[in-house]
Design a protein around this motif. Structure first.
Motif, mmCIF file in Angstrom:
data_model
loop_
_atom_site.group_PDB
_atom_site.id
_atom_site.type_symbol
_atom_site.label_atom_id
_atom_site.label_comp_id
_atom_site.label_asym_id
_atom_site.label_seq_id
_atom_site.Cartn_x
_atom_site.Cartn_y
_atom_site.Cartn_z
ATOM 1 N N ASP A 83 -63.286 -90.251 69.413
ATOM 2 C CA ASP A 83 -62.331 -89.138 69.448
ATOM 3 C C ASP A 83 -63.060 -87.799 69.472
ATOM 4 N N TYR A 84 -64.118 -87.697 68.699
ATOM 5 C CA TYR A 84 -64.914 -86.465 68.651
ATOM 6 C C TYR A 84 -65.582 -86.191 69.995
ATOM 7 N N LEU A 85 -66.234 -87.182 70.556
ATOM 8 C CA LEU A 85 -66.937 -86.991 71.830
ATOM 9 C C LEU A 85 -65.965 -86.701 72.965
ATOM 10 N N GLU A 86 -64.801 -87.297 72.903
ATOM 11 C CA GLU A 86 -63.787 -87.041 73.938
ATOM 12 C C GLU A 86 -63.347 -85.580 73.904
ATOM 13 N N LEU A 87 -63.149 -85.046 72.709
ATOM 14 C CA LEU A 87 -62.733 -83.647 72.604
ATOM 15 C C LEU A 87 -63.842 -82.709 73.067
ATOM 16 N N ILE A 88 -65.080 -82.983 72.680
ATOM 17 C CA ILE A 88 -66.197 -82.144 73.120
ATOM 18 C C ILE A 88 -66.291 -82.157 74.640
ATOM 19 N N ALA A 89 -66.023 -83.303 75.249
ATOM 20 C CA ALA A 89 -66.103 -83.426 76.709
ATOM 21 C C ALA A 89 -65.073 -82.559 77.414
ATOM 22 N N THR A 90 -63.922 -82.311 76.784
ATOM 23 C CA THR A 90 -62.898 -81.475 77.426
ATOM 24 C C THR A 90 -63.372 -80.032 77.592
ATOM 25 N N PHE A 91 -64.339 -79.609 76.784
ATOM 26 C CA PHE A 91 -64.893 -78.261 76.903
ATOM 27 C C PHE A 91 -66.096 -78.227 77.841
ATOM 28 N N ASN A 92 -66.529 -79.390 78.288
ATOM 29 C CA ASN A 92 -67.694 -79.494 79.168
ATOM 30 C C ASN A 92 -67.391 -80.470 80.304
ATOM 31 N N PRO A 93 -66.491 -80.115 81.200
ATOM 32 C CA PRO A 93 -66.055 -81.047 82.244
ATOM 33 C C PRO A 93 -67.163 -81.476 83.203
ATOM 34 N N LYS A 94 -68.245 -80.719 83.274
ATOM 35 C CA LYS A 94 -69.339 -81.076 84.184
ATOM 36 C C LYS A 94 -70.365 -82.000 83.534
ATOM 37 N N GLY A 95 -70.102 -82.387 82.296
ATOM 38 C CA GLY A 95 -70.954 -83.372 81.650
ATOM 39 C C GLY A 95 -71.945 -82.798 80.666
ATOM 40 N N LYS A 96 -72.884 -81.987 81.104
ATOM 41 C CA LYS A 96 -73.907 -81.450 80.220
ATOM 42 C C LYS A 96 -73.284 -80.489 79.209
ATOM 43 N N PRO A 97 -73.564 -80.680 77.921
ATOM 44 C CA PRO A 97 -72.933 -79.828 76.907
ATOM 45 C C PRO A 97 -73.480 -78.401 76.912
ATOM 46 N N LYS A 98 -72.656 -77.475 77.330
ATOM 47 C CA LYS A 98 -73.016 -76.056 77.312
ATOM 48 C C LYS A 98 -72.127 -75.264 76.366
ATOM 49 N N ILE A 99 -70.897 -75.733 76.171
ATOM 50 C CA ILE A 99 -69.943 -75.061 75.291
ATOM 51 C C ILE A 99 -69.675 -75.955 74.091
ATOM 52 N N TYR A 100 -69.731 -75.343 72.922
ATOM 53 C CA TYR A 100 -69.394 -76.109 71.716
ATOM 54 C C TYR A 100 -68.221 -75.431 71.017
ATOM 55 N N PRO A 101 -67.131 -76.169 70.786
ATOM 56 C CA PRO A 101 -65.970 -75.577 70.115
ATOM 57 C C PRO A 101 -66.136 -75.566 68.606
ATOM 58 N N GLY A 102 -65.860 -74.425 68.005
ATOM 59 C CA GLY A 102 -65.820 -74.359 66.556
ATOM 60 C C GLY A 102 -64.506 -74.913 66.045
ATOM 61 N N SER A 103 -64.326 -74.896 64.739
ATOM 62 C CA SER A 103 -63.138 -75.499 64.141
ATOM 63 C C SER A 103 -61.819 -74.914 64.651
ATOM 64 N N PRO A 104 -61.720 -73.602 64.975
ATOM 65 C CA PRO A 104 -60.447 -73.104 65.502
ATOM 66 C C PRO A 104 -60.033 -73.785 66.808
ATOM 67 N N PHE A 105 -61.004 -74.008 67.696
ATOM 68 C CA PHE A 105 -60.674 -74.610 68.977
ATOM 69 C C PHE A 105 -60.536 -76.124 68.876
ATOM 70 N N VAL A 106 -61.273 -76.733 67.974
ATOM 71 C CA VAL A 106 -61.068 -78.160 67.702
ATOM 72 C C VAL A 106 -59.649 -78.382 67.198
ATOM 73 N N THR A 107 -59.227 -77.540 66.265
ATOM 74 C CA THR A 107 -57.897 -77.673 65.686
ATOM 75 C C THR A 107 -56.806 -77.403 66.710
ATOM 76 N N GLN A 108 -56.922 -76.286 67.421
ATOM 77 C CA GLN A 108 -55.862 -75.923 68.361
ATOM 78 C C GLN A 108 -55.683 -76.967 69.457
ATOM 79 N N ALA A 109 -56.757 -77.628 69.828
ATOM 80 C CA ALA A 109 -56.673 -78.651 70.875
ATOM 81 C C ALA A 109 -55.789 -79.820 70.463
#
Length: 296
Positions: A83-109
């Motif tokens: 579940d965690y990796l799936e959410l992180i992937a939504t912020f990095n659609p091209k695969g390589k992790p460049k954007i990391y969401p903090g708790s506000p964006f994790v929560t709002q998602a």
């Protein structure tokens, strides 16, 4: 007071633990049709670039989300980690992790528009508060997300109990000053009296400071006195081995913990499944370990 910037630490092992648990709690709360309210007392900037000067200088994401994504565990993760990796992937659609969401964006998602879930964000740091406001505007979330530049401990008092009578309080200050530990305990004690059915999640660094080691013990006592269940989990990746002939590396934070009051009953077995695997993947030497305990 304002020297701490989470941009240096975004995506590190502590974020992996904190946000993995946060997602599990939110999924549990939003499984019921009634609305929830979430209070994030120390929201930070909300979004972080892993290729920024901040993240690049510390390199902490390399021992966290970057290392995790490159491991075999990411190919077949346990449900909690998936579940965690799936959410992180939504912020990095091209695969390589460049954007990391903090708790506000994790929560709002994970919040729902149709049942009027609410998110209250507090951030006192002038630069991070400004960045957070800019990032929140991009969400076009309307009245669902409310941002205030003020002390989160003070702001919390005005938002418990929430109108919805269901919800989560996330408390993760910088702990730059020793009084933060006392303020965390006081906030939990006061809030439990006003909102005893709420779920409370505290993140803290495991560092050689008496207040840090005393905090989970105090929180256990407060939860027990209130007759509430609790859960405590620690992820310790250990000390990085020193390379012969090179100066000692900056050890940085090696361990962190999360303490929950009124946690989901499914969280303990889920953590028992995933934390040993995380230690194996993220562990880097002497002292690596994990702790999972619960009561109430």
């Amino acid at each position: 007071m304002f020297s701490y910037r989470h941009g240096f630490h975004a995506g590190n092992h502590a974020d992996v633990l904190k946000h993995m648990v946060l997602i599990a709690v939110l999924k549990h709360l939003t499984a019921k049709p009634t609305p929830i309210s979430v209070v994030d007392t120390h929201a930070g900037a909300g979004l972080y670039r892993l290729d920024s000067d901040f993240a690049g200088t510390s390199g902490e994401a390399q021992d966290g989300i970057v290392k995790l994504l490159a491991s075999p565990l990411a190919a077949a993760p346990p449900p909690l980690l998936a579940d965690y990796l799936e959410l992180i992937a939504t912020f990095n659609p091209k695969g390589k992790p460049k954007i990391y969401p903090g708790s506000p964006f994790v929560t709002q998602a994970l919040l729902r528009q149709d049942v009027k879930d609410k998110l209250w964000l507090f951030e006192l740091h002038p630069t991070d508060s400004k960045s957070l406001a800019t990032h929140v505007e991009q969400l076009h979330a309307g009245r669902q997300v409310n941002l205030k530049r003020e002390d989160g401990f003070d702001g919390l008092r005005a938002h418990v109990p929430p109108v919805q009578r269901r919800g989560l309080v996330l408390i993760d200050p910088s702990y730059e000053i020793k009084t933060d530990y006392q303020r965390v305990a006081t906030a939990i004690q006061e809030s439990l009296k006003k909102f005893p059915t709420g779920t409370y999640m505290v993140w803290y660094p495991v560092i050689p400071r008496p207040e840090a080691h005393e905090l989970p013990r105090r929180l256990k006592t407060l939860a027990t006195q209130a007759g509430k269940s609790w859960l405590h989990a620690v992820l310790n990746i250990g000390q990085k081995p020193e390379t012969p002939g090179e100066p000692p590396a900056n050890k940085g934070l090696t361990a962190s913990g999360v303490f929950l009051v009124n946690p989901p009953h499914t969280l303990k077995p889920a953590l028992q499944q995933v934390l040993p695997a995380l230690v194996e993947v993220l562990g880097r030497g002497r002292g690596q370990s994990q702790v999972i305990e619960a009561g109430g």
